[in-house]
Design a protein around this motif. Structure first.
Motif, PDB file in Angstrom:
ATOM      1  N   THR A 189       0.835  -1.203   0.000  1.00 23.72           N
ATOM      2  CA  THR A 189       0.000   0.000   0.000  1.00 23.72           C
ATOM      3  C   THR A 189       0.869   1.251   0.000  1.00 23.72           C
ATOM      4  O   THR A 189       0.610   2.209  -0.742  1.00 23.72           O
ATOM      5  CB  THR A 189      -0.936   0.002   1.234  1.00 23.72           C
ATOM      6  N   LYS A 246     -14.510  -7.517  -1.108  1.00 19.69           N
ATOM      7  CA  LYS A 246     -14.555  -6.140  -1.605  1.00 19.69           C
ATOM      8  C   LYS A 246     -13.746  -6.015  -2.885  1.00 19.69           C
ATOM      9  O   LYS A 246     -12.954  -6.901  -3.230  1.00 19.69           O
ATOM     10  CB  LYS A 246     -14.006  -5.176  -0.549  1.00 19.69           C
ATOM     11  N   ARG A 248     -10.956  -3.757  -5.230  1.00 19.35           N
ATOM     12  CA  ARG A 248      -9.819  -2.850  -5.031  1.00 19.35           C
ATOM     13  C   ARG A 248      -9.337  -2.359  -6.386  1.00 19.35           C
ATOM     14  O   ARG A 248      -9.000  -3.145  -7.261  1.00 19.35           O
ATOM     15  CB  ARG A 248      -8.683  -3.590  -4.316  1.00 19.35           C
ATOM     16  N   THR A 249      -9.306  -1.013  -6.561  1.00 22.31           N
ATOM     17  CA  THR A 249      -8.863  -0.434  -7.831  1.00 22.31           C
ATOM     18  C   THR A 249      -7.341  -0.387  -7.887  1.00 22.31           C
ATOM     19  O   THR A 249      -6.673  -0.123  -6.887  1.00 22.31           O
ATOM     20  CB  THR A 249      -9.418   0.987  -7.997  1.00 22.31           C
ATOM     21  N   LYS A 250      -6.775  -0.633  -9.065  1.00 24.75           N
ATOM     22  CA  LYS A 250      -5.319  -0.550  -9.245  1.00 24.75           C
ATOM     23  C   LYS A 250      -4.836   0.868  -8.974  1.00 24.75           C
ATOM     24  O   LYS A 250      -5.588   1.833  -9.127  1.00 24.75           O
ATOM     25  CB  LYS A 250      -4.937  -0.943 -10.677  1.00 24.75           C
ATOM     26  N   SER A 251      -3.562   1.007  -8.597  1.00 25.75           N
ATOM     27  CA  SER A 251      -3.004   2.333  -8.343  1.00 25.75           C
ATOM     28  C   SER A 251      -2.839   3.090  -9.663  1.00 25.75           C
ATOM     29  O   SER A 251      -2.731   2.487 -10.734  1.00 25.75           O
ATOM     30  CB  SER A 251      -1.642   2.217  -7.652  1.00 25.75           C
ATOM     31  N   PHE A 273      -9.291  -3.380 -11.691  1.00 24.15           N
ATOM     32  CA  PHE A 273      -9.567  -3.655 -10.278  1.00 24.15           C
ATOM     33  C   PHE A 273      -9.404  -5.146 -10.005  1.00 24.15           C
ATOM     34  O   PHE A 273      -9.307  -5.963 -10.926  1.00 24.15           O
ATOM     35  CB  PHE A 273     -10.986  -3.214  -9.915  1.00 24.15           C
ATOM     36  N   ARG A 276     -11.149  -8.950  -3.650  1.00 24.78           N
ATOM     37  CA  ARG A 276     -10.388  -9.553  -2.549  1.00 24.78           C
ATOM     38  C   ARG A 276     -11.330 -10.225  -1.566  1.00 24.78           C
ATOM     39  O   ARG A 276     -12.255  -9.593  -1.055  1.00 24.78           O
ATOM     40  CB  ARG A 276      -9.555  -8.484  -1.847  1.00 24.78           C
ATOM     41  N   ASP A 345      -3.690 -10.863   5.282  1.00 28.74           N
ATOM     42  CA  ASP A 345      -3.990  -9.515   4.789  1.00 28.74           C
ATOM     43  C   ASP A 345      -3.212  -8.467   5.579  1.00 28.74           C
ATOM     44  O   ASP A 345      -2.721  -7.483   5.013  1.00 28.74           O
ATOM     45  CB  ASP A 345      -5.489  -9.239   4.885  1.00 28.74           C
ATOM     46  N   GLU A 349      -0.533  -5.868   4.053  1.00 30.42           N
ATOM     47  CA  GLU A 349      -0.648  -4.420   4.191  1.00 30.42           C
ATOM     48  C   GLU A 349       0.538  -3.828   4.941  1.00 30.42           C
ATOM     49  O   GLU A 349       1.006  -2.741   4.609  1.00 30.42           O
ATOM     50  CB  GLU A 349      -1.944  -4.061   4.944  1.00 30.42           C
TER      51      GLU A 349
END
Length: 733
Positions: A189, A246, A248-251, A273, A276, A345, A349
Motif C-alpha cells: 500500500t 470487496k 480494489r482499484t489498481k493504483s 480492479f 479480494r 492480509d 498491508e
C-alpha cells in the motif's frame, strides 16, 4: 533561553495526546510522563530565533510517529526513537540516557537514525557514498528503514507546499529507493502511494488524466463489482465461513505503466480492479478454507490456468501469502480474485513489521538472509559505487522462483536466476568450482535459466576457477559480489608475478625503474588502472621486452626535453590561460547554481524554456528532460543517483526551440489556412513544417513551430483551439 509560551505548550500537548491514545495500552505511565517531560524540556532549550524550527521539527516527528504506528505497525522502541531523535541531536538528551530510560532497543535504533541524520540534511539520499551509508544503516537494523519509510511517506504527503526542486528530490528518492524498498519489505500500500505521489509531482497532467478517467468510470466499475460479488456471497454464506469481500482499484502509477508498456488506450485496460476475499479463519484451517473458496469461485467463473499464483504453499521471501486467480466474469471480462485470511492480509498491508507479530507461527521470512547478502555486497571495499548500486537494485526484485535441491530443500531466487546463481546461493565454494548442472535429470550449462519447480544438482571440478564472463551468467548480487572477489584475488596474484618479472627483466638490462615514467607509459597505453596494465603482462597480451622498449622511449624523450629547456626569468614568464573547452549559453542553471556547463536537450521530450526540467548524467554527457518526459519515471526508478536539478535562468528564453503540435479537427474549408494565418501573425513564432491527413470528414496532422518559451506556446495553443472545427491541440514529446 526563553520559557515556552503557554499556547505552544497547549499545542504540543494536543499533538502528544494522539500518540498517548494510540500507545497507552502498551506504555507504562512512568515512561509516558518521562517522554513528555523530555520533549517539553527540548522545546524550552530553543531561543527566539530557533523556536519555530524546533516546534516544526517536533510536530513533524509526531506526524511521522502516527504514520509509523497506523500504517507500518511499529511498537514502543521505534516510537521512542522517532520522538527522541531531535532532542538527542540537539544535545539536550543523550543515547546513553535513552538506553537507561527506554531500553537497549531504543538506543540501537537511535544510533541508526543518528548515522543517517549526519548526511541526510546535506544531500539527496541517492547521491554517491551517502546512499551506501543509508543502505548500511538499513542492513544493521531493519527498524531504521521502517522509520525512514514512514518519514518519507509523511514528507511526500506534505510535499504539495514544497518547491519544485524539493519535490523532484523527494520523487526521485521515492521511485529509486523507498518504493522498491517498501515493495521488498511487503508494504504494498505504501509502495503504491509513493509511486502515485511521485507521478503526481513530476507529471501532473498524466496523473490528472488517469485520476479523471477512474472517477468517470467509478459508478460502472462499482456496479460491475457488485454484480460479480453477489452470487459469490450467496455460495460463501452456505459454507458458514466468516469473511469479507470487496473490490480494489489498481493504483494510478500501475495503470500509467500499463498504458505506457502496452501502448493501449485507457478504455482497453481490462484489469482496472481486483476482488479480494478475506477469511477470518483459525491458523490450522487457513489453507483449507482458502482452497475451498478457490473451488467455489472457479466453479462459478471460468479460470485462466496461466494466471494462477499460489503464494499459500510457498510464501514470498517478504512473508506475503495469498492465492491469486483470474476468472472470466460477467460480460466476458477477466477479473483478478485474491483469496487470503485476516492474518495474511495484515502481513500484505504492513509487510515484515506485521510478520513479526506472528513470529513462531510460520517459518521465519528471508529477511535476515537478504540483509546478510546486502551487507556482503556493500562492505566489499573493492567494488565501485556504480556496481554496488546495481547489485542493490537487483536484490529488490519483484518476482521469485522456487527451486529444489536433490534432497528436496527449497531455495528462493529472483526470476532469471541461473544454475550458477543457485550454486553460489548454496555455498561460495560450490559456486567457484561449478562446472555444470543437472536440472530435472538433464545436464545443462552453468548459464541455464531456472524455472519454478526445477530440481537442481551442481557438478563441480577442483580444476574449475571463476571466469570474467561468469558475471554475465548470474543475476543475484551474492553471486556477482563473490565472483568479483574471486577474480580480484586471482588478478592480485597475477599482478604480483607480473611486477616481479618486469623488475627482474629491467634489472637484467641495467635499467633503473622510474615510477613517473612508468605511469606515463601506462597512461599512454590507455589503461584505466595500474592493475589492468600488469594483468595484460601476466596473461601475455603485452610482451615484457616490448613494454621495456616503450618505457625507454618515454625516458629518452623526457631527458631530451629536460636538456633543451632553457631557464626563463620571472619578468619574461607569461601565464597561458587555458582555452575553455566546454561552453554553453547560461540559459540553464544545473545542480547547485552551476552555469556554463555543456548539456543537450533530450530528443525524447524536447524541453523548451519554461518547462519543469531535470538533468540526467548519461554516457553522452548531461541531457535535459521534462518532468513529463515518457522516460522520466524509468530514469528516476533505475538511475536516481544520476539525476541533477535543473532550472531556467532569467525571465524569458533567449533561444528558439522547435516543438510539434498535434492537431485534430473537422475537415472544413480553409481550416488549415486559418491555422497557418494565426501562426504567421504571432510575434516571435515561426512555422517550420506542416503535414495534414484527411479521412472521412476528419483531419489530423502535425505542425512544427519555433518559439522561445512555454508562455508563447500556451498562448498559441489557446488561439489555435479557438479556430472553428478544431477538436484538439496537443504538444507531442
Amino acid at each position: 533561553m526563553t520559557e515556552i509560551q503557554e499556547k505552544d505548550k497547549i499545542e504540543f500537548l494536543v499533538h502528544y495526546k494522539k500518540i498517548y491514545s494510540v500507545l497507552r495500552d502498551e506504555w507504562s505511565i512512568e515512561r509516558i510522563g518521562l517522554l513528555k517531560q523530555i520533549l517539553l524540556n527540548y522545546l524550552q532549550t530553543c531561543d527566539d530565533t530557533t523556536q519555530d524550527n524546533v516546534k516544526n521539527e517536533l510536530w513533524a516527528d509526531i506526524r511521522t510517529t502516527i504514520v509509523a504506528i497506523d500504517e507500518i505497525g511499529l511498537k514502543q522502541s521505534s516510537v521512542y526513537a522517532i520522538l527522541l531523535i531531535h532532542p538527542v541531536s540537539n544535545g539536550s538528551y543523550s543515547v546513553e540516557r535513552a538506553r537507561s530510560d527506554f531500553g537497549e532497543d531504543t538506543s540501537v535504533i537511535l544510533n541508526g537514525l543518528l548515522k543517517i541524520s549526519e548526511f541526510s540534511d546535506k544531500k539527496s539520499a541517492v547521491e554517491s557514498e551517502n546512499y551506501i551509508k543509508l543502505l548500511l544503516s538499513i542492513a544493521e537494523d531493519i527498524r531504521v528503514v521502517f522509520i525512514m519509510i514512514a518519514q518519507h511517506l509523511r514528507m511526500m504527503r506534505e510535499a504539495k507546499s514544497a518547491t519544485s526542486s524539493e519535490r523532484l528530490d523527494l520523487s526521485v528518492e521515492s521511485t529509486y529507493l523507498y518504493a522498491p524498498l517498501a515493495h521488498r519489505l511487503g508494504f504494498y500500500t505504501i509502495k503504491s502511494e509513493l509511486e502515485d505521489l511521485s507521478l503526481k509531482y513530476t507529471d501532473r497532467e498524466t496523473y490528472d488524466f488517469i485520476a479523471g478517467k477512474l472517477n468517470e468510470t467509478k459508478r460502472s466499475r462499482e456496479k460491475y463489482i457488485a454484480e460479480f460479488i453477489e452470487p459469490v456471497k450467496q455460495r460463501l454464506n452456505n459454507t458458514g465461513f466468516k469473511y469479507d469481500i470487496k473490490g480494489r482499484t489498481k493504483s494510478i502509477n500501475s495503470i500509467y505503466n500499463k498504458l505506457k508498456k502496452q501502448k493501449i488506450e485507457f478504455e482497453n485496460i481490462y484489469d482496472l480492479f481486483a476482488i479480494r476475499v478475506i477469511l477470518d479463519a483459525p491458523l490450522e484451517q487457513e489453507k483449507a478454507q482458502c482452497w475451498q473458496v478457490y473451488s467455489i469461485i472457479t466453479d462459478m467463473y471460468q479460470p485462466n490456468p496461466k494466471r494462477l499464483k499460489d503464494w499459500l504453499s510457498i510464501p514470498k521471501s517478504n512473508g506475503y501469502e495469498s492465492l491469486h486467480i483470474t476468472v472470466m466474469g460477467p460480460g466476458s471480462k477477466w477479473v483478478e480474485v485474491q483469496i487470503r485470511t485476516k492474518r495474511m492480509d495484515e502481513i500484505a498491508e504492513r509487510g515484515l513489521a506485521a510478520h513479526w507479530k506472528y513470529k513462531g507461527l510460520k517459518s521465519e521470512s528471508g529477511l535476515d538472509e537478504w540483509l546478510k547478502s546486502l551487507r556482503e555486497s556493500l562492505d566489499d571495499k573493492e567494488t565501485n559505487l556504480t556496481q554496488k548500486l546495481s547489485d542493490f537494485k537487483l536484490d529488490l526484485y519483484d518476482e521469485e522462483i522456487f527451486v529444489f535441491t536433490p534432497k528436496g530443500d527449497l531455495f528462493k531466487l529472483p526470476k532469471g536466476a541461473t544454475v550458477l546463481d543457485f550454486a553460489f546461493s548454496i555455498h561460495s565454494k560450490l559456486g567457484a568450482t561449478c562446472m555444470s548442472g543437472r536440472v530435472n535429470g538433464k545436464n545443462v550449462p552453468i548459464k541455464h535459466v531456472l524455472k519454478s519447480g526445477d530440481q537442481v544438482e551442481i557438478n563441480t571440478s577442483s580444476h574449475q576457477t571463476p571466469k570474467q564472463d561468469w558475471l554475465n551468467s548470474v543475476v543475484t548480487s551474492k553471486a556477482k559480489t563473490k565472483i568479483r572477489q574471486l577474480l580480484k584475488e586471482e588478478a592480485g596474484k597475477q599482478v604480483d608475478i607480473a611486477k616481479e618479472t618486469l623488475l627482474r627483466r629491467m634489472k637484467n638490462r641495467k635499467i633503473d625503474l622510474d615510477d613517473s615514467h612508468l605511469m606515463q607509459l601506462i597512461k599512454k597505453l590507455k589503461y584505466k588502472t595500474v592493475t589492468d596494465f600488469y594483468v595484460d603482462i601476466a596473461n601475455g597480451k603485452n610482451d615484457i621486452n616490448w613494454v621495456i622498449d616503450r618505457y625507454l622511449e618515454i625516458e629518452s624523450r623526457s631527458n631530451e626535453i629536460r636538456e633543451s629547456h632553457s631557464t626563463v626569468s620571472a619578468e619574461e614568464f607569461t601565464l597561458k590561460t587555458p582555452g575553455i573547452e566546454n561552453t554553453s549559453a547560461d540559459e540553464l542553471i544545473i545542480d547547485q547554481n552551476l552555469t556554463g556547463i555543456d548539456y543537450k536537450l533530450a530528443k525524447c521530450c524536447n524541453p523548451i524554456y519554461g518547462d519543469e526540467i531535470f538533468g540526467f548524467v548519461s554516457s553522452q554527457g548531461i541531457k535535459i528532460h521534462r518532468f513529463s518526459c515518457p522516460n522520466a519515471q524509468d530514469l528516476f526508478s533505475r538511475y536516481g543517483y544520476r539525476i541533477l536539478k535543473a532550472r531556467w535562468s532569467g525571465k524569458t528564453g533567449s533561444s528558439n526551440y522547435t516543438i510539434i503540435l498535434r492537431v485534430i479537427g473537422n475537415d472544413q474549408i480553409n481550416i488549415v489556412a486559418n491555422l497557418m494565418s494565426i501562426i504567421s501573425k504571432e510575434e516571435g513564432i515561426q512555422m517550420r513544417s506542416i503535414s495534414i491527413d484527411s479521412n472521412d470528414g476528419l483531419f489530423q496532422g502535425n505542425i512544427a513551430v519555433m518559439l522561445a518559451n512555454t508562455s508563447m506556446l500556451e498562448q498559441l495553443i489557446k488561439k489555435l483551439k479557438a479556430v472553428k472545427g478544431v477538436k484538439s491541440i496537443t504538444r507531442l514529446n
